[in-house]
Design a protein around this motif. Structure first.
Motif, mmCIF file in Angstrom:
data_model
loop_
_atom_site.group_PDB
_atom_site.id
_atom_site.type_symbol
_atom_site.label_atom_id
_atom_site.label_comp_id
_atom_site.label_asym_id
_atom_site.label_seq_id
_atom_site.Cartn_x
_atom_site.Cartn_y
_atom_site.Cartn_z
ATOM 1 N N GLN A 142 0.854 -1.185 0.000
ATOM 2 C CA GLN A 142 0.000 0.000 0.000
ATOM 3 C C GLN A 142 0.887 1.231 0.000
ATOM 4 O O GLN A 142 2.027 1.197 0.495
ATOM 5 C CB GLN A 142 -0.927 0.005 1.212
ATOM 6 C CG GLN A 142 -1.939 -1.118 1.209
ATOM 7 C CD GLN A 142 -2.801 -1.163 2.457
ATOM 8 O OE1 GLN A 142 -2.497 -0.527 3.460
ATOM 9 N NE2 GLN A 142 -3.883 -1.930 2.407
ATOM 10 N N ALA A 143 0.395 2.323 -0.582
ATOM 11 C CA ALA A 143 1.180 3.554 -0.671
ATOM 12 C C ALA A 143 0.248 4.742 -0.543
ATOM 13 O O ALA A 143 -0.908 4.694 -0.972
ATOM 14 C CB ALA A 143 1.938 3.611 -2.002
ATOM 15 N N HIS A 144 0.745 5.810 0.054
ATOM 16 C CA HIS A 144 -0.060 7.028 0.174
ATOM 17 C C HIS A 144 0.846 8.237 0.350
ATOM 18 O O HIS A 144 2.019 8.123 0.708
ATOM 19 C CB HIS A 144 -1.048 6.925 1.342
ATOM 20 C CG HIS A 144 -0.385 6.759 2.688
ATOM 21 N ND1 HIS A 144 -0.042 7.808 3.488
ATOM 22 C CD2 HIS A 144 0.021 5.642 3.346
ATOM 23 C CE1 HIS A 144 0.523 7.364 4.600
ATOM 24 N NE2 HIS A 144 0.581 6.051 4.532
ATOM 25 N N ALA A 164 -0.943 7.782 -5.048
ATOM 26 C CA ALA A 164 0.311 7.054 -4.815
ATOM 27 C C ALA A 164 0.147 5.569 -5.097
ATOM 28 O O ALA A 164 1.049 4.914 -5.628
ATOM 29 C CB ALA A 164 0.778 7.273 -3.380
ATOM 30 N N LEU A 165 -1.024 5.017 -4.759
ATOM 31 C CA LEU A 165 -1.267 3.600 -5.014
ATOM 32 C C LEU A 165 -1.295 3.314 -6.513
ATOM 33 O O LEU A 165 -0.749 2.311 -6.977
ATOM 34 C CB LEU A 165 -2.587 3.179 -4.379
ATOM 35 C CG LEU A 165 -2.879 1.678 -4.360
ATOM 36 C CD1 LEU A 165 -1.865 0.947 -3.493
ATOM 37 C CD2 LEU A 165 -4.284 1.420 -3.833
ATOM 38 N N LEU A 166 -1.910 4.221 -7.283
ATOM 39 C CA LEU A 166 -1.935 4.056 -8.733
ATOM 40 C C LEU A 166 -0.532 4.147 -9.317
ATOM 41 O O LEU A 166 -0.178 3.414 -10.247
ATOM 42 C CB LEU A 166 -2.845 5.109 -9.364
ATOM 43 C CG LEU A 166 -4.343 4.906 -9.121
ATOM 44 C CD1 LEU A 166 -5.128 6.121 -9.615
ATOM 45 C CD2 LEU A 166 -4.842 3.647 -9.807
ATOM 46 N N LEU A 167 0.284 5.047 -8.765
ATOM 47 C CA LEU A 167 1.673 5.146 -9.221
ATOM 48 C C LEU A 167 2.422 3.849 -8.928
ATOM 49 O O LEU A 167 3.219 3.375 -9.749
ATOM 50 C CB LEU A 167 2.373 6.321 -8.537
ATOM 51 C CG LEU A 167 2.007 7.722 -9.025
ATOM 52 C CD1 LEU A 167 2.695 8.765 -8.152
ATOM 53 C CD2 LEU A 167 2.412 7.908 -10.478
ATOM 54 N N THR A 190 -1.735 -7.039 -9.634
ATOM 55 C CA THR A 190 -3.115 -6.573 -9.757
ATOM 56 C C THR A 190 -3.354 -5.495 -8.709
ATOM 57 O O THR A 190 -2.677 -5.466 -7.670
ATOM 58 C CB THR A 190 -4.123 -7.725 -9.558
ATOM 59 O OG1 THR A 190 -5.441 -7.239 -9.794
ATOM 60 C CG2 THR A 190 -4.062 -8.287 -8.152
ATOM 61 N N LEU A 191 -4.294 -4.614 -8.990
ATOM 62 C CA LEU A 191 -4.714 -3.593 -8.030
ATOM 63 C C LEU A 191 -6.101 -3.973 -7.564
ATOM 64 O O LEU A 191 -7.061 -3.953 -8.340
ATOM 65 C CB LEU A 191 -4.716 -2.212 -8.688
ATOM 66 C CG LEU A 191 -5.183 -1.031 -7.821
ATOM 67 C CD1 LEU A 191 -4.363 -0.936 -6.549
ATOM 68 C CD2 LEU A 191 -5.098 0.271 -8.602
ATOM 69 N N PHE A 192 -6.219 -4.359 -6.303
ATOM 70 C CA PHE A 192 -7.488 -4.843 -5.767
ATOM 71 C C PHE A 192 -7.812 -4.055 -4.513
ATOM 72 O O PHE A 192 -7.050 -4.056 -3.554
ATOM 73 C CB PHE A 192 -7.387 -6.336 -5.457
ATOM 74 C CG PHE A 192 -8.685 -6.980 -5.089
ATOM 75 C CD1 PHE A 192 -9.651 -7.237 -6.047
ATOM 76 C CD2 PHE A 192 -8.947 -7.325 -3.774
ATOM 77 C CE1 PHE A 192 -10.851 -7.826 -5.706
ATOM 78 C CE2 PHE A 192 -10.140 -7.919 -3.420
ATOM 79 C CZ PHE A 192 -11.102 -8.168 -4.400
ATOM 80 N N GLU A 224 11.840 2.908 -4.575
ATOM 81 C CA GLU A 224 12.808 3.844 -5.166
ATOM 82 C C GLU A 224 12.223 4.594 -6.349
ATOM 83 O O GLU A 224 12.576 5.749 -6.594
ATOM 84 C CB GLU A 224 14.052 3.078 -5.633
ATOM 85 C CG GLU A 224 15.103 2.906 -4.564
ATOM 86 C CD GLU A 224 16.333 2.203 -5.126
ATOM 87 O OE1 GLU A 224 16.665 2.417 -6.310
ATOM 88 O OE2 GLU A 224 16.942 1.430 -4.384
ATOM 89 N N ALA A 225 11.344 3.958 -7.098
ATOM 90 C CA ALA A 225 10.791 4.569 -8.305
ATOM 91 C C ALA A 225 9.678 5.568 -8.006
ATOM 92 O O ALA A 225 9.270 6.316 -8.885
ATOM 93 C CB ALA A 225 10.257 3.479 -9.236
ATOM 94 N N LEU A 226 9.198 5.592 -6.760
ATOM 95 C CA LEU A 226 8.108 6.498 -6.405
ATOM 96 C C LEU A 226 8.657 7.827 -5.904
ATOM 97 O O LEU A 226 9.797 7.908 -5.437
ATOM 98 C CB LEU A 226 7.234 5.849 -5.324
ATOM 99 C CG LEU A 226 6.526 4.544 -5.722
ATOM 100 C CD1 LEU A 226 5.777 3.974 -4.532
ATOM 101 C CD2 LEU A 226 5.589 4.767 -6.894
ATOM 102 N N PRO A 227 7.865 8.895 -5.976
ATOM 103 C CA PRO A 227 8.304 10.188 -5.439
ATOM 104 C C PRO A 227 8.681 10.071 -3.967
ATOM 105 O O PRO A 227 8.130 9.231 -3.235
ATOM 106 C CB PRO A 227 7.068 11.084 -5.632
ATOM 107 C CG PRO A 227 6.322 10.465 -6.771
ATOM 108 C CD PRO A 227 6.542 8.983 -6.641
ATOM 109 N N ARG A 228 9.577 10.933 -3.525
ATOM 110 C CA ARG A 228 10.107 10.824 -2.166
ATOM 111 C C ARG A 228 9.049 10.990 -1.086
ATOM 112 O O ARG A 228 9.177 10.453 0.012
ATOM 113 C CB ARG A 228 11.208 11.873 -1.961
ATOM 114 C CG ARG A 228 12.512 11.567 -2.662
ATOM 115 C CD ARG A 228 13.475 12.709 -2.516
ATOM 116 N NE ARG A 228 12.913 13.939 -3.075
ATOM 117 C CZ ARG A 228 13.448 15.139 -2.901
ATOM 118 N NH1 ARG A 228 14.548 15.271 -2.186
ATOM 119 N NH2 ARG A 228 12.896 16.204 -3.449
ATOM 120 N N GLN A 229 7.998 11.746 -1.369
ATOM 121 C CA GLN A 229 6.979 11.995 -0.346
ATOM 122 C C GLN A 229 6.010 10.839 -0.160
ATOM 123 O O GLN A 229 5.138 10.877 0.708
ATOM 124 C CB GLN A 229 6.200 13.276 -0.661
ATOM 125 C CG GLN A 229 5.394 13.239 -1.955
ATOM 126 C CD GLN A 229 6.182 13.778 -3.132
ATOM 127 O OE1 GLN A 229 7.391 13.550 -3.208
ATOM 128 N NE2 GLN A 229 5.522 14.500 -4.030
#
Length: 512
Positions: A303-305, A313-316, A334-336, A361-366
């Motif tokens: 999970q990401a936010h 963030a989850l879609l990213l 999958t996204l469930f 690592e590939a996601l924005p720092r925030q």
């Protein structure tokens, strides 16, 4: 190459059904045309989108005139028999589209699917961004890169022999180095890309290994899809500037088509992964369709936010997990609901941790990300691994300081206690017994019998260790044990009772 069979299978998920098929489902589809009542010119194409036609019969006639193999037309009720006769005579398959399906959405899917399947004589598709980057570099006489909105490299021209250090690090690392991104942020480059379609010259920064470059935004309508960067010592002349600005529209179309094709593949992959983690008798066949080898796997739940925002963030994270061709990605995802699930081949814990780390690592720092990793499993055991991954993910709520992925192999004891705690919360814990009696006594008399008993049990009867845990003398432990025996029957000489008490103490203690 896309066949009619693939088009029918994909569009079935978008509210279109095959009504009539007088042609082979293996017929190749290479072109798409759309009906325009205001345009009198003759159309030719394999797929005909009958937008605005008033009947299936009329749509079939238009498609036959365009020498199409298949026509898409709105309709839910069975068409007139005359329409079927004309379709048979004209050799046109008919796909009926549900009235509530948007033509815009459907057209995007069809164009993306059919045009992505075409290839040029060189074997490269018309939406090959690398070929486009080469063409643009030739037109401008400078090295070119095409990046997405997160500054990740999508394509670069082969003309890079004079590229500066920042450009080479970008290509090798597949994304713009963080110090260079921060420089662009300070200079307002990203703000310009968000607000303007005009090319911008970015001054050199030798301390970052950066020479000058021009950049222009790539959009679809108002949505920023990415950017084109051209290495140059000074601002481009008007003619070359116009070429760069015009090329952004072409790149935008390519990115839209690529995204439509990728979204289709993501949907297929997502559906198959859901079947695996929920349990299916044909798991081996599903794995084969996903391009995964037989063997053992781990299910990863993440999970990401960003702050209170839990969707973007989850879609990213899902986009990052599904970026690339099947052979270039380790897992399938999958996204469930609010969780990304990934089936990762192999039984290696460190490989699973490395995969989670690569996503982070590939996601924005925030972005704040948490992940749980299920135990190794066969294809039939994937539902169990998914439940374990969920439970590991839930442990982040009681271990907020844990930044890395929580792995079932290392946290099974905490998960067992959490399961028992959940059972106790549902009313299945004993309402009476020694622990309850001691708690009542502690509450009424201010004693610390429950804490003492727990320390003694956890020390496996070692008075010295229990005393050290409580910072008291061993004789104090002996005295308290004697007093406890006056309050309730403990049965400390019976292994089963000792085990039951330590389980009840662990389950009833607050989660930490």
């Amino acid at each position: 190459m896309v066949t009619l069979d693939r088009l029918v299978n994909v569009l079935g998920g978008y509210g279109a059904r095959l009504w009539c098929c007088p042609v082979s489902r293996e017929v190749a589809l290479r072109d798409v045309v759309m009906h325009d009542a205001a345009d009198p010119r003759a159309l030719r194409g394999d797929v005909y989108l009958a937008v605005g036609t008033d009947s299936v019969t009329a749509a079939v006639d238009l498609a036959a005139a365009a020498q199409a193999s298949v026509v898409l037309v709105r309709g839910s009720a069975p068409p007139a028999p005359e329409a079927a006769e004309r379709a048979e005579r004209g050799g046109v398959a008919v796909l009926l589209v549900e009235p509530d399906v948007s033509w815009g959405q459907l057209a995007g899917v069809v164009y993306g699917l059919v045009l992505e399947g075409r290839e040029t004589e060189s074997g490269r598709g018309p939406t090959d961004l690398f070929a486009l980057a080469d063409s643009l570099a030739d037109a401008l006489g400078s090295a070119v890169t095409i990046e997405d909105r997160l500054s990740r490299i999508l394509a670069y021209s082969s003309r890079q022999h004079l590229a500066d250090r920042a450009r080479l690090e970008t290509i090798l690392g597949r994304r713009v180095p963080e110090p260079v991104r921060e420089l662009f942020e300070r200079r307002g480059v990203f703000g310009h890309l968000a607000a303007s379609d005009e090319p911008l010259f970015v001054e050199a920064a030798p301390e970052h290994g950066l020479t000058g470059r021009m950049v222009v935004a790539v959009r679809a309508g108002r949505e920023l899809l990415g950017s084109i960067w051209v290495e140059c010592d000074r601002p481009l002349t008007d003619a070359r500037r116009t070429v760069l600005r015009d090329s952004s529209r072409t790149v935008g179309l390519h990115l839209l088509r690529s995204r439509a094709s990728a979204d289709l593949e993501r949907q297929v992959e997502s559906d198959l992964v859901i079947r695996l983690v929920e349990g299916t008798p044909d798991a081996a066949a599903v794995l084969s369709r996903l391009g995964l080898p037989p063997g053992r796997f781990r299910v990863i739940a993440l999970q990401a936010h960003i702050g209170d925002e839990r969707h973007a963030a989850l879609l990213l994270a899902f986009e990052r997990a599904t970026t690339g061709f099947g052979w270039s990605r380790a897992g399938r995802s999958t996204l469930f609901s609010n969780t990304v699930y990934t089936v990762l081949p192999g039984d290696d814990v460190e490989a699973a941790r490395a995969w989670v780390g690569s996503i982070h690592e590939a996601l924005p720092r925030q972005v704040t990300m948490s992940a749980g990793v299920g135990a190794g499993a066969t294809s039939a055991e994937l539902p169990a691994s998914r439940r374990e991954a969920d439970e590991c993910l839930a442990l982040h709520d009681v271990r907020p300081a844990t930044k890395s992925a929580i792995v079932y192999d290392e946290a099974w004891d905490d998960i067992l206690v959490q399961r028992l705690r959940a059972a106790a919360a549902s009313g299945r814990a004993p309402a009476r017994g020694p622990i309850t009696e001691l708690r009542r006594h502690d509450s009424a008399n201010g004693t610390g019998y429950v804490a003492t008993l727990r320390a003694w049990l956890e020390a496996q009867g070692d008075l010295g260790e229990a005393a050290e845990r409580l910072d008291v003398h061993p004789n104090t432990i002996r005295y308290r044990l004697r007093k406890m025996a006056e309050v309730t029957e403990l049965g400390l000489d019976q292994p089963a009772k000792r085990l039951a008490m330590i389980i009840e103490l662990a389950v009833s203690a607050p989660a930490t």
